[in-house]
Write a protein that holds these residues in place. Sequence first.
Motif, PDB file in Angstrom:
ATOM      1  N   THR A 166      19.138  -8.664  -5.462  1.00  0.00           N
ATOM      2  CA  THR A 166      19.017  -7.305  -4.942  1.00  0.00           C
ATOM      3  C   THR A 166      18.313  -6.444  -5.988  1.00  0.00           C
ATOM      4  O   THR A 166      18.822  -6.275  -7.091  1.00  0.00           O
ATOM      5  N   TYR A 167      17.161  -5.956  -5.640  1.00  0.00           N
ATOM      6  CA  TYR A 167      16.357  -5.129  -6.541  1.00  0.00           C
ATOM      7  C   TYR A 167      16.115  -3.809  -5.819  1.00  0.00           C
ATOM      8  O   TYR A 167      16.608  -3.593  -4.714  1.00  0.00           O
ATOM      9  N   TRP A 168      15.338  -2.908  -6.444  1.00  0.00           N
ATOM     10  CA  TRP A 168      15.085  -1.656  -5.721  1.00  0.00           C
ATOM     11  C   TRP A 168      13.788  -1.022  -6.156  1.00  0.00           C
ATOM     12  O   TRP A 168      13.132  -1.529  -7.078  1.00  0.00           O
ATOM     13  N   TYR A 169      13.384   0.011  -5.459  1.00  0.00           N
ATOM     14  CA  TYR A 169      12.152   0.713  -5.836  1.00  0.00           C
ATOM     15  C   TYR A 169      12.374   2.212  -5.761  1.00  0.00           C
ATOM     16  O   TYR A 169      13.134   2.705  -4.939  1.00  0.00           O
ATOM     17  N   HIS A 170      11.730   2.902  -6.686  1.00  0.00           N
ATOM     18  CA  HIS A 170      11.890   4.354  -6.775  1.00  0.00           C
ATOM     19  C   HIS A 170      10.749   4.927  -7.612  1.00  0.00           C
ATOM     20  O   HIS A 170      10.131   4.202  -8.378  1.00  0.00           O
ATOM     21  N   PRO A 171      10.492   6.234  -7.505  1.00  0.00           N
ATOM     22  CA  PRO A 171       9.429   6.850  -8.312  1.00  0.00           C
ATOM     23  C   PRO A 171       9.824   6.914  -9.780  1.00  0.00           C
ATOM     24  O   PRO A 171      11.009   6.822 -10.123  1.00  0.00           O
ATOM     25  N   HIS A 172       8.833   7.077 -10.654  1.00  0.00           N
ATOM     26  CA  HIS A 172       9.060   6.989 -12.099  1.00  0.00           C
ATOM     27  C   HIS A 172       8.143   7.933 -12.871  1.00  0.00           C
ATOM     28  O   HIS A 172       7.766   7.655 -14.016  1.00  0.00           O
ATOM     29  N   GLY A 173       7.743   9.044 -12.260  1.00  0.00           N
ATOM     30  CA  GLY A 173       6.825   9.969 -12.942  1.00  0.00           C
ATOM     31  C   GLY A 173       7.473  10.594 -14.166  1.00  0.00           C
ATOM     32  O   GLY A 173       8.686  10.794 -14.198  1.00  0.00           O
ATOM     33  N   ALA A 174       6.665  10.889 -15.184  1.00  0.00           N
ATOM     34  CA  ALA A 174       7.205  11.506 -16.397  1.00  0.00           C
ATOM     35  C   ALA A 174       7.881  12.826 -16.029  1.00  0.00           C
ATOM     36  O   ALA A 174       7.258  13.721 -15.475  1.00  0.00           O
ATOM     37  N   GLY A 175       9.167  12.911 -16.274  1.00  0.00           N
ATOM     38  CA  GLY A 175       9.927  14.124 -15.966  1.00  0.00           C
ATOM     39  C   GLY A 175      10.211  14.320 -14.487  1.00  0.00           C
ATOM     40  O   GLY A 175      10.802  15.315 -14.084  1.00  0.00           O
ATOM     41  N   GLN A 176       9.814  13.368 -13.654  1.00  0.00           N
ATOM     42  CA  GLN A 176       9.902  13.554 -12.196  1.00  0.00           C
ATOM     43  C   GLN A 176      10.825  12.564 -11.504  1.00  0.00           C
ATOM     44  O   GLN A 176      10.943  12.578 -10.280  1.00  0.00           O
ATOM     45  N   ALA A 236       0.872  -1.178   0.000  1.00  0.00           N
ATOM     46  CA  ALA A 236       0.000   0.000   0.000  1.00  0.00           C
ATOM     47  C   ALA A 236       0.907   1.224   0.000  1.00  0.00           C
ATOM     48  O   ALA A 236       1.568   1.521   0.994  1.00  0.00           O
ATOM     49  N   VAL A 237       0.965   1.904  -1.136  1.00  0.00           N
ATOM     50  CA  VAL A 237       1.849   3.067  -1.254  1.00  0.00           C
ATOM     51  C   VAL A 237       0.990   4.321  -1.088  1.00  0.00           C
ATOM     52  O   VAL A 237       0.169   4.636  -1.951  1.00  0.00           O
ATOM     53  N   HIS A 238       1.173   4.989   0.033  1.00  0.00           N
ATOM     54  CA  HIS A 238       0.387   6.202   0.287  1.00  0.00           C
ATOM     55  C   HIS A 238       1.223   7.425  -0.034  1.00  0.00           C
ATOM     56  O   HIS A 238       2.370   7.540   0.406  1.00  0.00           O
ATOM     57  N   ASN A 239       0.655   8.329  -0.801  1.00  0.00           N
ATOM     58  CA  ASN A 239       1.388   9.537  -1.182  1.00  0.00           C
ATOM     59  C   ASN A 239       1.067  10.694  -0.242  1.00  0.00           C
ATOM     60  O   ASN A 239       0.046  11.347  -0.361  1.00  0.00           O
ATOM     61  N   GLY A 240       1.970  10.952   0.688  1.00  0.00           N
ATOM     62  CA  GLY A 240       1.812  12.063   1.626  1.00  0.00           C
ATOM     63  C   GLY A 240       2.559  13.311   1.190  1.00  0.00           C
ATOM     64  O   GLY A 240       2.716  14.254   1.974  1.00  0.00           O
ATOM     65  N   LEU A 241       3.038  13.330  -0.063  1.00  0.00           N
ATOM     66  CA  LEU A 241       3.721  14.531  -0.565  1.00  0.00           C
ATOM     67  C   LEU A 241       2.678  15.550  -1.022  1.00  0.00           C
ATOM     68  O   LEU A 241       1.489  15.244  -1.066  1.00  0.00           O
ATOM     69  N   THR A 242       3.150  16.716  -1.422  1.00  0.00           N
ATOM     70  CA  THR A 242       2.228  17.707  -1.968  1.00  0.00           C
ATOM     71  C   THR A 242       2.289  17.724  -3.494  1.00  0.00           C
ATOM     72  O   THR A 242       1.805  18.651  -4.134  1.00  0.00           O
ATOM     73  N   VAL A 243       2.905  16.692  -4.052  1.00  0.00           N
ATOM     74  CA  VAL A 243       2.951  16.521  -5.509  1.00  0.00           C
ATOM     75  C   VAL A 243       2.613  15.055  -5.812  1.00  0.00           C
ATOM     76  O   VAL A 243       2.812  14.194  -4.954  1.00  0.00           O
ATOM     77  N   PRO A 244       2.141  14.776  -7.026  1.00  0.00           N
ATOM     78  CA  PRO A 244       1.877  13.375  -7.378  1.00  0.00           C
ATOM     79  C   PRO A 244       3.175  12.573  -7.429  1.00  0.00           C
ATOM     80  O   PRO A 244       4.254  13.136  -7.625  1.00  0.00           O
ATOM     81  N   THR A 245       3.082  11.280  -7.243  1.00  0.00           N
ATOM     82  CA  THR A 245       4.259  10.432  -7.376  1.00  0.00           C
ATOM     83  C   THR A 245       3.850   9.121  -8.064  1.00  0.00           C
ATOM     84  O   THR A 245       2.700   8.966  -8.516  1.00  0.00           O
ATOM     85  N   THR A 246       4.794   8.205  -8.183  1.00  0.00           N
ATOM     86  CA  THR A 246       4.562   6.868  -8.740  1.00  0.00           C
ATOM     87  C   THR A 246       5.565   5.987  -8.004  1.00  0.00           C
ATOM     88  O   THR A 246       6.498   6.502  -7.385  1.00  0.00           O
TER      89      THR A 246
END
Length: 573
Positions: A124-134, A76-86
């Motif tokens: 070993t894998y990883w996770y990170h945001p992937h928004g267009a231009g972000q 469950a990925v909750h976005n608590g930022l003030t911008v959209p994320t992925t």
Amino acid sequence: MKYLFFVLGYFAVIAGGNAQNALIIPPSISGTSFQLNVQNGTKVFYTGTSTPTYGINGPILAPTLIVNKGDSITLAVHNGLTVPTTMHWHGLHVAAYNDGGPGQIIGINATWSPSFVLRNNAGTYWYHPHGAGQTDPQVSKGLAGMIIIHDSAEMQLNLPRTYGVDDIPLIVQTKAFDVLQQIAISTEMDTAIFVNGTLHPTFQAPAQVIRFRLLNGSSMRSYNFGFSNNQSFYQIATDGGLKDTPVLLNRLRLSPGERAEILVDFQGMNGQNVDLISYASEMMNGIYGAAMVGMQEDTIDGYSQNFLNGADFTILNINIIPINASPVTSIPSSLTPYTPYNKDSSTVTRYIVFDTLRKLPLDRPNLADGPFGINNKSFSMDTINISTTINSQEVWVLVNKTLVAHPFHIHDVQFNVIEQSGSSPSTSQVGWKDVVLVLPQDSVKFVTRFETFANATVPYMYHCHLLHHEDDGMMGQFIVVDNTNTSIQPISNNTFDIFPNPANQQLKVIAGESVGSGTISLIDVSGRTVLTKNIANNSYPIQIDVASITNGLYYLVNSDPQQKHAAKVIIQH
Ligand code: C2O
Ligand code: CU
């Protein structure tokens, strides 16, 4: 003015001093259900200033997810930022709608809950945001975490696996800070070196065999890892899991996005101090982080101002302490059997060409600094660049026409590098990979297979993992379609849709309505008809046997004189 900014930025980093900080080990969470809260935070990196950051379940970086192959997990990925994320699971083999690409936006205050079975091998894998231009702004501000997968083959080996004790995550990143000690992007002054979000880190390693999980989480920089006492180490894993046998090395280069696991034998070294170094002075020019990238007018503004470029610098200080209670004291002689894809059973060859793109008609694109495109296109959310078919095994030929090395990454699959600079890959590249560095004006070939998760609408990404390049459009989208189910084929109205192209044995054709119902022919470049097929009452897709056609370029044309259509076909056996 720009220059002044850089110089001040530089002093700010020096003023941070070299006092050592204990290496932060990101907290780990395991199980099958994960709550990940993406949030704003602050950190004091430089005395007296707090720097705004992003983190997951904390102010910077993210918990390490420790999971098992075969488990079915929900995040469950909750976005608590003030911008959209992925949120993208880098390296994991998941369905496109679980992949967290630029189309799967998590709105402000929204929760995204992908759920999938872990099919990847231990690694070993990883996770990170992937928004267009972000991607760069959000990763640089702190969003990145490690995923450790265990499986039964790996558990049977006598390997260090006590997280934080003898199995150590090392997320290596450089960041740039501006004069106000804010994390800056789009500058070449990434002079602050972090491991797991720790500046000037020091780690207490017991005098035994230690496993380091190296992840290059940097936006741009490659590292050439080695130890200050020049001791050798064993590489045991590439991006997608264990190798067949440990490989003895004293240097290991990792470009952004790549991972490697290494074993280092510190037995008998109690009391000694060793540094993990990046020997960037030995890195070939053209690799971001080497002394030089580009030439003449094709260079990167400000690149030479950064004292890390082409220099050897410390990444982690290691202080060796007494052996602990349950040490691993030997290096296994073999790991897991490695059965790569057989390139001879591939039916499709695709050329993926990296080149510069003009954004405006009069711009002269810079061969070192871009903007770059793939196959002459910049990323567009509305374009599916490649359509692959389920169960197809393909050779991808990556051709880099530019003056900078690009780490190419593809989602969904792991691949086997079969050729690098025209020869066999170096031993450190043999294994399962999802990122490969393509040197300037060079090429790499890999073989892969699209085995599961057909979906004609939700795309996967392939892109350069230099985050400025990715955000600037050096990315494309592919779908995996099931052509045994014709109802989900995209039919373009007025033309032919041909696949695979290049074709080897069977060429499949979907003809739009206006093509008519007469015949279609394959015509060679001198205008000679080499094959004709009646398409009346044909079931879709039309199959044409091209096994006996000579290699080369052909045109597929229809017989309707009113509405002539032609498509280019390459036959390649
Ligand atoms: Cu690590 Cu498409 O990303
Ligand atoms: Cu690139």
